[in-house]
Write a protein that holds these residues in place. Structure first.
Motif, PDB file in Angstrom:
ATOM      1  N   LEU A 212       6.316   5.789   4.456  1.00  0.00           N
ATOM      2  CA  LEU A 212       6.085   4.716   3.467  1.00  0.00           C
ATOM      3  C   LEU A 212       5.045   5.153   2.429  1.00  0.00           C
ATOM      4  CD1 LEU A 212       5.832   1.617   5.875  1.00  0.00           C
ATOM      5  CD2 LEU A 212       7.704   2.124   4.305  1.00  0.00           C
ATOM      6  N   GLY A 213       4.525   6.360   2.599  1.00  0.00           N
ATOM      7  CA  GLY A 213       3.543   6.871   1.634  1.00  0.00           C
ATOM      8  C   GLY A 213       2.111   6.594   2.050  1.00  0.00           C
TER       9      GLY A 213
ATOM     10  N   GLY B 103       2.090   0.096   4.542  1.00  0.00           N
ATOM     11  CA  GLY B 103       3.081   0.088   3.459  1.00  0.00           C
ATOM     12  C   GLY B 103       2.465  -0.281   2.122  1.00  0.00           C
ATOM     13  N   LEU B 104       1.322  -0.956   2.160  1.00  0.00           N
ATOM     14  CA  LEU B 104       0.643  -1.344   0.908  1.00  0.00           C
ATOM     15  C   LEU B 104      -0.438  -0.322   0.531  1.00  0.00           C
ATOM     16  CD1 LEU B 104       0.398  -5.184   1.551  1.00  0.00           C
ATOM     17  CD2 LEU B 104       1.692  -4.086  -0.279  1.00  0.00           C
ATOM     18  N   GLY B 105      -0.452   0.811   1.240  1.00  0.00           N
ATOM     19  CA  GLY B 105      -1.312   1.916   0.810  1.00  0.00           C
ATOM     20  C   GLY B 105      -2.622   2.076   1.549  1.00  0.00           C
ATOM     21  N   ALA B 106      -2.866   1.243   2.576  1.00  0.00           N
ATOM     22  CA  ALA B 106      -4.135   1.375   3.303  1.00  0.00           C
ATOM     23  C   ALA B 106      -4.113   2.616   4.191  1.00  0.00           C
ATOM     24  CB  ALA B 106      -4.354   0.132   4.172  1.00  0.00           C
ATOM     25  N   LYS B 107      -5.315   3.079   4.531  1.00  0.00           N
ATOM     26  CA  LYS B 107      -5.452   4.126   5.546  1.00  0.00           C
ATOM     27  C   LYS B 107      -5.675   3.393   6.866  1.00  0.00           C
ATOM     28  CE  LYS B 107      -7.271   7.546   2.437  1.00  0.00           C
ATOM     29  NZ  LYS B 107      -8.289   7.474   1.372  1.00  0.00           N
ATOM     30  N   VAL B 108      -4.777   3.619   7.808  1.00  0.00           N
ATOM     31  CA  VAL B 108      -4.774   2.770   8.999  1.00  0.00           C
ATOM     32  C   VAL B 108      -5.188   3.537  10.259  1.00  0.00           C
ATOM     33  CG1 VAL B 108      -3.460   1.026  10.255  1.00  0.00           C
ATOM     34  CG2 VAL B 108      -2.755   1.662   7.950  1.00  0.00           C
TER      35      VAL B 108
ATOM     36  N   GLU C 121       5.392   7.319  16.659  1.00  0.00           N
ATOM     37  CA  GLU C 121       6.507   6.854  15.805  1.00  0.00           C
ATOM     38  C   GLU C 121       5.975   6.059  14.618  1.00  0.00           C
ATOM     39  OE1 GLU C 121       9.389   4.497  18.005  1.00  0.00           O
ATOM     40  OE2 GLU C 121       9.623   6.174  19.418  1.00  0.00           O
ATOM     41  N   LEU C 122       4.986   5.238  14.903  1.00  0.00           N
ATOM     42  CA  LEU C 122       4.415   4.363  13.873  1.00  0.00           C
ATOM     43  C   LEU C 122       3.677   5.189  12.806  1.00  0.00           C
ATOM     44  CD1 LEU C 122       4.329   1.345  13.373  1.00  0.00           C
ATOM     45  CD2 LEU C 122       2.387   1.183  14.931  1.00  0.00           C
ATOM     46  N   ILE C 123       2.970   6.213  13.261  1.00  0.00           N
ATOM     47  CA  ILE C 123       2.243   7.086  12.333  1.00  0.00           C
ATOM     48  C   ILE C 123       3.240   7.766  11.386  1.00  0.00           C
ATOM     49  CG2 ILE C 123       0.899   9.245  12.195  1.00  0.00           C
ATOM     50  CD1 ILE C 123      -0.526   8.327  14.798  1.00  0.00           C
ATOM     51  N   GLU C 124       4.360   8.182  11.969  1.00  0.00           N
ATOM     52  CA  GLU C 124       5.398   8.830  11.160  1.00  0.00           C
ATOM     53  C   GLU C 124       5.970   7.851  10.135  1.00  0.00           C
ATOM     54  OE1 GLU C 124       9.144  10.945  12.802  1.00  0.00           O
ATOM     55  OE2 GLU C 124       7.386  11.681  13.915  1.00  0.00           O
ATOM     56  N   GLU C 125       6.232   6.635  10.628  1.00  0.00           N
ATOM     57  CA  GLU C 125       6.798   5.587   9.759  1.00  0.00           C
ATOM     58  C   GLU C 125       5.862   5.291   8.582  1.00  0.00           C
ATOM     59  OE1 GLU C 125       7.786   2.051  12.093  1.00  0.00           O
ATOM     60  OE2 GLU C 125       7.637   0.863  10.255  1.00  0.00           O
ATOM     61  N   ILE C 126       4.567   5.186   8.865  1.00  0.00           N
ATOM     62  CA  ILE C 126       3.600   4.904   7.796  1.00  0.00           C
ATOM     63  C   ILE C 126       3.576   6.065   6.803  1.00  0.00           C
ATOM     64  CG2 ILE C 126       1.147   4.466   7.274  1.00  0.00           C
ATOM     65  CD1 ILE C 126       2.616   2.171   8.787  1.00  0.00           C
TER      66      ILE C 126
ATOM     67  N   LEU D 154      -4.697  -7.533  -5.162  1.00  0.00           N
ATOM     68  CA  LEU D 154      -4.135  -7.716  -3.827  1.00  0.00           C
ATOM     69  C   LEU D 154      -3.774  -6.354  -3.224  1.00  0.00           C
ATOM     70  CD1 LEU D 154      -1.786 -10.802  -4.365  1.00  0.00           C
ATOM     71  CD2 LEU D 154      -4.152 -10.771  -3.627  1.00  0.00           C
ATOM     72  N   CYS D 155      -4.155  -5.282  -3.937  1.00  0.00           N
ATOM     73  CA  CYS D 155      -3.792  -3.936  -3.533  1.00  0.00           C
ATOM     74  C   CYS D 155      -4.664  -3.459  -2.361  1.00  0.00           C
ATOM     75  CB  CYS D 155      -3.980  -3.019  -4.739  1.00  0.00           C
ATOM     76  SG  CYS D 155      -3.663  -1.313  -4.383  1.00  0.00           S
ATOM     77  N   LEU D 156      -4.091  -2.715  -1.453  1.00  0.00           N
ATOM     78  CA  LEU D 156      -4.871  -2.228  -0.300  1.00  0.00           C
ATOM     79  C   LEU D 156      -5.108  -0.718  -0.371  1.00  0.00           C
ATOM     80  CD1 LEU D 156      -3.274  -4.262   2.641  1.00  0.00           C
ATOM     81  CD2 LEU D 156      -5.293  -4.803   1.282  1.00  0.00           C
ATOM     82  N   ARG D 157      -4.717  -0.107  -1.494  1.00  0.00           N
ATOM     83  CA  ARG D 157      -4.874   1.345  -1.602  1.00  0.00           C
ATOM     84  C   ARG D 157      -6.325   1.748  -1.374  1.00  0.00           C
ATOM     85  NH1 ARG D 157      -1.070   4.323  -2.302  1.00  0.00           N
ATOM     86  NH2 ARG D 157       0.287   2.663  -3.007  1.00  0.00           N
TER      87      ARG D 157
END
Ligand code: BGC
Length: 258
Positions: free
Chosen positions: A56-57, A30-35, A48-53, A4-7
């Motif tokens: 979250l790593g 937050g689950l590791g995807a590149k968005v 702001e969203l880019i910073e937030e992601i 179920l991992c999105l990395r």
């Protein structure tokens, strides 16, 4: 055990800096995807969203592109591939509604809704599918549809017509592209507490009527739709295509369109 991992999955989200789209970006990032966050206005929200992601790593970029314009859509796909090398999941989330009676709907209202909600989804599906087939690994397209792909909503006819079209787009293209490794699934939310529903949220009488019609007694929070999308983006949903999944608190089964 299917992961179920999105990395390392590259996920494009249209209309990604507000409403359900923003929650989808947060969930998959937050689950590791590149968005890749597509947006039309408010670049500061995307920043702001880019910073937030990042905090979250995860990793995210923003692309200003209007899904109603085919050149913009192609540039969105090209930028995603140039930046991250591939597209694993395309989330067609951007959507609008005009809420007019069919008797008062102007050709301009009709075109506006169709261009974003159906034509935009159709060609985003085509462009993303071509990329997924060309890259050899295939991919998944997730359309944020609505309970109204199946369920009438008086005074919102263009929206319902477009969503009904997306239902058949997913079924037909899903069948056509299955052997090429591209799967397509719709997510149909019911009433969600996002800006598209501000007129209901800010009208206590209307809100009480809506809540009373929902078996769960309340609107969804956008996170409750985003988590369904996160699952569908994972390999856990590998046998799903040409179908729709609803997250609507039971409303479709209980009442006439509101
Ligand atoms: C529409 C909302 C509506 C909800 C439930 C959504 O697709 O955008 O306006 O409240 O469906 O009927």
């Amino acid at each position: 055990m299917t992961s179920l991992c999105l990395r390392d999955k590259v996920i494009v989200v249209t209309g990604g800096n507000s409403g359900i789209g923003k929650s989808i970006v947060e969930a998959v990032g937050g689950l590791g995807a590149k968005v890749v966050i597509d947006y039309r206005s408010h670049p500061e929200r995307t920043e702001e969203l880019i910073e937030e992601i990042g905090e979250l790593g995860g990793q995210a970029i923003g692309v200003q592109a209007d899904v109603a314009k085919l050149d913009d859509l192609q540039r969105l796909i090209d930028t995603a591939v140039k930046t991250f090398g591939k597209i694993d999941v395309m989330v067609n989330n951007a959507g609008i509604e005009t809420r007019t009676s069919i008797l008062d709907t102007t050709p301009e209202d009709y075109d506006k809704v169709m261009n974003v909600n159906l034509r935009g989804v159709f060609f985003a599906t085509q462009f993303a599918a071509k990329q997924m087939i060309a890259q050899g690994s295939g991919g998944r397209i997730i359309n944020i549809s609505s309970v109204h792909e199946d369920w009438p909503m008086p005074d919102n006819t263009p929206y319902c017509v477009a969503k009904g079209g997306v239902r058949m787009l997913t079924r037909t293209a899903g069948v056509e592209l299955a052997s090429k490794g591209v799967s397509i699934v719709n997510v149909g939310p019911g009433a969600v507490a996002t800006p598209i529903n501000d007129s209901t949220i800010n009208n206590p009488e209307l809100l009480a009527k809506l809540n009373a019609a929902i078996p769960m007694g309340r609107m969804a929070q956008p996170e409750e739709i985003a988590s369904v999308v996160a699952f569908l983006a994972s390999n856990g949903a590998s046998y799903m295509t040409a179908t729709s999944v609803f997250a609507d608190g039971g409303i479709m089964m209980s009442s006439p369109g509101l």
